[in-house]
Design a protein around this motif. Sequence first.
Motif, PDB file in Angstrom:
ATOM      1  N   SER A  43      -5.967  10.813   1.156  1.00  0.00           N
ATOM      2  CA  SER A  43      -5.669  10.956   2.590  1.00  0.00           C
ATOM      3  C   SER A  43      -4.571   9.975   2.988  1.00  0.00           C
ATOM      4  CB  SER A  43      -6.926  10.674   3.413  1.00  0.00           C
ATOM      5  OG  SER A  43      -7.283   9.296   3.288  1.00  0.00           O
ATOM      6  N   GLY A  44      -4.070  10.149   4.216  1.00  0.00           N
ATOM      7  CA  GLY A  44      -3.035   9.244   4.713  1.00  0.00           C
ATOM      8  C   GLY A  44      -3.505   7.804   4.753  1.00  0.00           C
ATOM      9  N   PHE A  45      -4.752   7.589   5.195  1.00  0.00           N
ATOM     10  CA  PHE A  45      -5.273   6.223   5.300  1.00  0.00           C
ATOM     11  C   PHE A  45      -5.448   5.586   3.925  1.00  0.00           C
ATOM     12  CE2 PHE A  45      -9.063   3.407   5.331  1.00  0.00           C
ATOM     13  CZ  PHE A  45      -8.503   2.354   6.028  1.00  0.00           C
ATOM     14  N   SER A  46      -6.080   6.319   2.990  1.00  0.00           N
ATOM     15  CA  SER A  46      -6.318   5.733   1.667  1.00  0.00           C
ATOM     16  C   SER A  46      -5.001   5.497   0.925  1.00  0.00           C
ATOM     17  CB  SER A  46      -7.255   6.616   0.836  1.00  0.00           C
ATOM     18  OG  SER A  46      -6.721   7.912   0.692  1.00  0.00           O
ATOM     19  N   ASN A  47      -4.040   6.421   1.096  1.00  0.00           N
ATOM     20  CA  ASN A  47      -2.741   6.205   0.456  1.00  0.00           C
ATOM     21  C   ASN A  47      -1.982   5.064   1.120  1.00  0.00           C
ATOM     22  OD1 ASN A  47      -0.827   7.024  -1.594  1.00  0.00           O
ATOM     23  ND2 ASN A  47       0.478   7.733   0.072  1.00  0.00           N
ATOM     24  N   GLY A  48      -2.154   4.914   2.462  1.00  0.00           N
ATOM     25  CA  GLY A  48      -1.553   3.783   3.164  1.00  0.00           C
ATOM     26  C   GLY A  48      -2.092   2.460   2.645  1.00  0.00           C
ATOM     27  N   LEU A  49      -3.415   2.412   2.403  1.00  0.00           N
ATOM     28  CA  LEU A  49      -4.016   1.211   1.810  1.00  0.00           C
ATOM     29  C   LEU A  49      -3.449   0.953   0.423  1.00  0.00           C
ATOM     30  CD1 LEU A  49      -7.885   1.086   2.482  1.00  0.00           C
ATOM     31  CD2 LEU A  49      -6.237  -0.754   2.833  1.00  0.00           C
ATOM     32  N   ALA A  50      -3.306   2.039  -0.364  1.00  0.00           N
ATOM     33  CA  ALA A  50      -2.793   1.891  -1.726  1.00  0.00           C
ATOM     34  C   ALA A  50      -1.333   1.438  -1.719  1.00  0.00           C
ATOM     35  CB  ALA A  50      -2.931   3.211  -2.487  1.00  0.00           C
ATOM     36  N   ILE A  51      -0.533   1.985  -0.777  1.00  0.00           N
ATOM     37  CA  ILE A  51       0.871   1.544  -0.659  1.00  0.00           C
ATOM     38  C   ILE A  51       0.901   0.063  -0.291  1.00  0.00           C
ATOM     39  CG2 ILE A  51       2.981   1.744   0.718  1.00  0.00           C
ATOM     40  CD1 ILE A  51       2.424   4.743   0.954  1.00  0.00           C
ATOM     41  N   GLY A  52       0.046  -0.319   0.663  1.00  0.00           N
ATOM     42  CA  GLY A  52      -0.056  -1.736   1.020  1.00  0.00           C
ATOM     43  C   GLY A  52      -0.430  -2.574  -0.186  1.00  0.00           C
ATOM     44  N   GLY A  53      -1.375  -2.055  -0.997  1.00  0.00           N
ATOM     45  CA  GLY A  53      -1.776  -2.764  -2.209  1.00  0.00           C
ATOM     46  C   GLY A  53      -0.633  -2.912  -3.198  1.00  0.00           C
ATOM     47  N   LEU A  90      10.556   4.622   5.981  1.00  0.00           N
ATOM     48  CA  LEU A  90       9.902   5.623   6.834  1.00  0.00           C
ATOM     49  C   LEU A  90      10.901   6.626   7.405  1.00  0.00           C
ATOM     50  CD1 LEU A  90       7.505   6.732   8.483  1.00  0.00           C
ATOM     51  CD2 LEU A  90       7.977   4.986  10.197  1.00  0.00           C
ATOM     52  N   LEU A  91      12.011   6.117   7.955  1.00  0.00           N
ATOM     53  CA  LEU A  91      12.949   6.977   8.676  1.00  0.00           C
ATOM     54  C   LEU A  91      13.853   7.797   7.761  1.00  0.00           C
ATOM     55  CD1 LEU A  91      13.973   4.481  11.494  1.00  0.00           C
ATOM     56  CD2 LEU A  91      12.415   6.414  11.694  1.00  0.00           C
ATOM     57  N   SER A 294       0.464   7.879   5.959  1.00  0.00           N
ATOM     58  CA  SER A 294       0.277   6.809   4.977  1.00  0.00           C
ATOM     59  C   SER A 294       1.281   5.689   5.184  1.00  0.00           C
ATOM     60  CB  SER A 294       0.355   7.371   3.547  1.00  0.00           C
ATOM     61  OG  SER A 294       1.622   7.908   3.273  1.00  0.00           O
ATOM     62  N   VAL A 295       2.529   6.043   5.541  1.00  0.00           N
ATOM     63  CA  VAL A 295       3.538   5.005   5.777  1.00  0.00           C
ATOM     64  C   VAL A 295       3.212   4.216   7.041  1.00  0.00           C
ATOM     65  CG1 VAL A 295       5.983   4.538   6.139  1.00  0.00           C
ATOM     66  CG2 VAL A 295       5.305   6.316   4.567  1.00  0.00           C
ATOM     67  N   LEU A 296       2.730   4.903   8.072  1.00  0.00           N
ATOM     68  CA  LEU A 296       2.372   4.207   9.310  1.00  0.00           C
ATOM     69  C   LEU A 296       1.202   3.243   9.078  1.00  0.00           C
ATOM     70  CD1 LEU A 296       2.755   7.140  11.870  1.00  0.00           C
ATOM     71  CD2 LEU A 296       4.189   5.100  11.685  1.00  0.00           C
ATOM     72  N   TRP A 297       0.188   3.692   8.334  1.00  0.00           N
ATOM     73  CA  TRP A 297      -0.925   2.797   7.998  1.00  0.00           C
ATOM     74  C   TRP A 297      -0.410   1.613   7.171  1.00  0.00           C
ATOM     75  CZ3 TRP A 297      -5.400   2.053  10.023  1.00  0.00           C
ATOM     76  CH2 TRP A 297      -6.102   3.092  10.636  1.00  0.00           C
ATOM     77  N   ALA A 298       0.478   1.901   6.223  1.00  0.00           N
ATOM     78  CA  ALA A 298       1.012   0.834   5.376  1.00  0.00           C
ATOM     79  C   ALA A 298       1.764  -0.204   6.208  1.00  0.00           C
ATOM     80  CB  ALA A 298       1.937   1.424   4.309  1.00  0.00           C
ATOM     81  N   ILE A 302       0.673  -4.012   6.205  1.00  0.00           N
ATOM     82  CA  ILE A 302       1.649  -4.962   5.661  1.00  0.00           C
ATOM     83  C   ILE A 302       2.150  -5.913   6.746  1.00  0.00           C
ATOM     84  CG2 ILE A 302       3.956  -5.133   4.624  1.00  0.00           C
ATOM     85  CD1 ILE A 302       3.280  -2.390   3.258  1.00  0.00           C
ATOM     86  N   GLY A 303       2.394  -5.376   7.957  1.00  0.00           N
ATOM     87  CA  GLY A 303       2.862  -6.220   9.059  1.00  0.00           C
ATOM     88  C   GLY A 303       1.867  -7.304   9.405  1.00  0.00           C
ATOM     89  N   THR A 304       0.581  -6.928   9.476  1.00  0.00           N
ATOM     90  CA  THR A 304      -0.472  -7.915   9.752  1.00  0.00           C
ATOM     91  C   THR A 304      -0.509  -8.983   8.670  1.00  0.00           C
ATOM     92  OG1 THR A 304      -1.776  -6.182  10.814  1.00  0.00           O
ATOM     93  CG2 THR A 304      -2.943  -8.203  10.205  1.00  0.00           C
ATOM     94  N   PHE A 305      -0.399  -8.530   7.419  1.00  0.00           N
ATOM     95  CA  PHE A 305      -0.455  -9.477   6.305  1.00  0.00           C
ATOM     96  C   PHE A 305       0.707 -10.473   6.351  1.00  0.00           C
ATOM     97  CE2 PHE A 305       0.865 -10.701   2.027  1.00  0.00           C
ATOM     98  CZ  PHE A 305      -0.281 -11.334   1.596  1.00  0.00           C
ATOM     99  N   TYR A 306       1.922  -9.965   6.628  1.00  0.00           N
ATOM    100  CA  TYR A 306       3.077 -10.866   6.630  1.00  0.00           C
ATOM    101  C   TYR A 306       3.036 -11.862   7.781  1.00  0.00           C
ATOM    102  CZ  TYR A 306       5.321  -8.519   2.737  1.00  0.00           C
ATOM    103  OH  TYR A 306       5.609  -8.038   1.487  1.00  0.00           O
ATOM    104  N   LEU A 307       2.400 -11.500   8.886  1.00  0.00           N
ATOM    105  CA  LEU A 307       2.188 -12.495   9.941  1.00  0.00           C
ATOM    106  C   LEU A 307       1.293 -13.623   9.430  1.00  0.00           C
ATOM    107  CD1 LEU A 307       1.708 -10.419  13.223  1.00  0.00           C
ATOM    108  CD2 LEU A 307       3.530 -12.047  12.703  1.00  0.00           C
TER     109      LEU A 307
END
Length: 547
Positions: A43-53, A90-91, A294-298, A302-307
């Motif tokens: 799914s978009g969410f699980s793939n977003g998590l995986a992209i973040g990973g 993304l764009l 998935s990109v939006l979730w990522a 990722i943004g939260t992590f980098y903060l």
Amino acid sequence: MSSRTLTIVLFVVFVVITLAITIWASRQTKTAADFYAGGRSFSGFSNGLAIGGDYMSAASFLGIAGIIALFGYDGFLYSIGFLVAWLVALLLVAELLRNSGKYTMADVLAFRMRQTPVRVAASISTIVVSIFYLLAQMVGAGALVALLLGIKPGAHFLGMDADTAKIATIIFIGILMIVYVTVGGMKGTTYVQIVKAFLLMVGAALMTVLVLAAFKFNLSDLLGEAATKSGKGASFLEPGLRYGKEVAGDAAQTFYNKMDLLSLGIALVLGTAGLPHILIRFYTVPNSKAARKSVLWAIGIIGTFYLMTLALGFGAAALVGGEAITAQDKGGNTAAPQLAQVLGEKFLGGATGGAAMLAIIAAVAFATILAVVAGLTLASSSSLAHDIYASVIRKGQVSEGSEVRVARIAAFAIGAVAIVLAIFAQSLNVAFLVALAFAVAASGNLPAILYSLFWKRFTTAGATAAIYGGLITAVVLVFFSPVVSGSPTAMFPNSDWHWFPLSNPGIISIPVGFLCGWLGTILSREPADPQKYAELEVRSLTGVGAH
């Protein structure tokens, strides 16, 4: 010994869990689509998590925290650059690539070109970028284990000195990553990424809260203490400590320093859209809507992590100190784990609490390294098997089973090369090494991808010229830069053959890649196929006919 024992136990537990996931995934891997793209079932969410990973690698957790701890404001450039790069992906790339390809980046490039030259070029570029990125993860692993086992220069563990222990760790991590890829394929690798992303976010959030609590949630006190402990005073909180530094009486060096800063920024912002192990993640989702999600979730993850890397880096500077960090690791790669130990001692009950916190964060860092190296190895071995073996050597006349078998053999070869090179790169900061991978990706892959998607006249000659021109320029400039020789922290510090003054080649090699693609197309007599371009345009924008 309590720290060592606890750490080793946690690490072994994590390895056992992830190996179990990998073995389970191997039983679900029956076709090439399962091995390369996880059956397009995420799914978009699980793939977003995986992209973040995949994206929150050792460079993010160990490298950025270390570079902020040592150079303050300038270190945060990496966090900003890595995050902004996602907007480009993304764009310009994510959805279009997913709609147009099948398993690898070369599927898109070869769609309206002659297959053989384009697939060979794309495969070579994928492998080179992956190996640069793998170096960073391996170096991070070596530095981490030396810290965990308490091995400093002059100390020994199980008869090994610090250097031997780091080399042994690099080899061990390399063997594990080969096992993950050859056994689990994309499904196993993705599930490991998801588990790792969750652990990393929880670990970073816990450390961030404890750092802020140590200064009663007063950011001014945190930054002030960091500046004081750094030994660099107010300049620690201002730009110019590492990048763009002005050298009195040396206008040429000042110019090179400012160009290096610009080069780094360009490479960081444009690199993500050309990273093969990130690009193949978009093939694991069933449709273009899930790719966008998935990109939006990522981006959110990722943004939260980098903060949070801000708190980790400045917290390490304030609570551990620059001298203690560099005494353990020259590149600063152990700042986050050292901070974890100090926080554990402060909040969780002395030495035992420190040992426990260090062990937990170290296990998370190991998870980070193992998951990312598996993703990188999968990207490069998939490209070798699908693009060169199946499409070029066998001309598409190959069974799925033999193609997957070749991918598994390729994983062994790529792992071995990464292990050997990482042994020589141990003195470099891992975030810095990843910036080099970004520069190579943006120089070779990005021009070819963008021209293929958006330029009707683009030809096979242009595609191969863009990839080889950008790739060769980037690699040659890195080889003759202060990164490889001629400086105390170079790969070969006792030799000097450098003539290129910048540490990052992006400002030269990225424009060269675009220029070569344009020149190759303009000078070639090969006519472009307008029908093929129209078909690619429809597929990329609508998803019709994808896969």
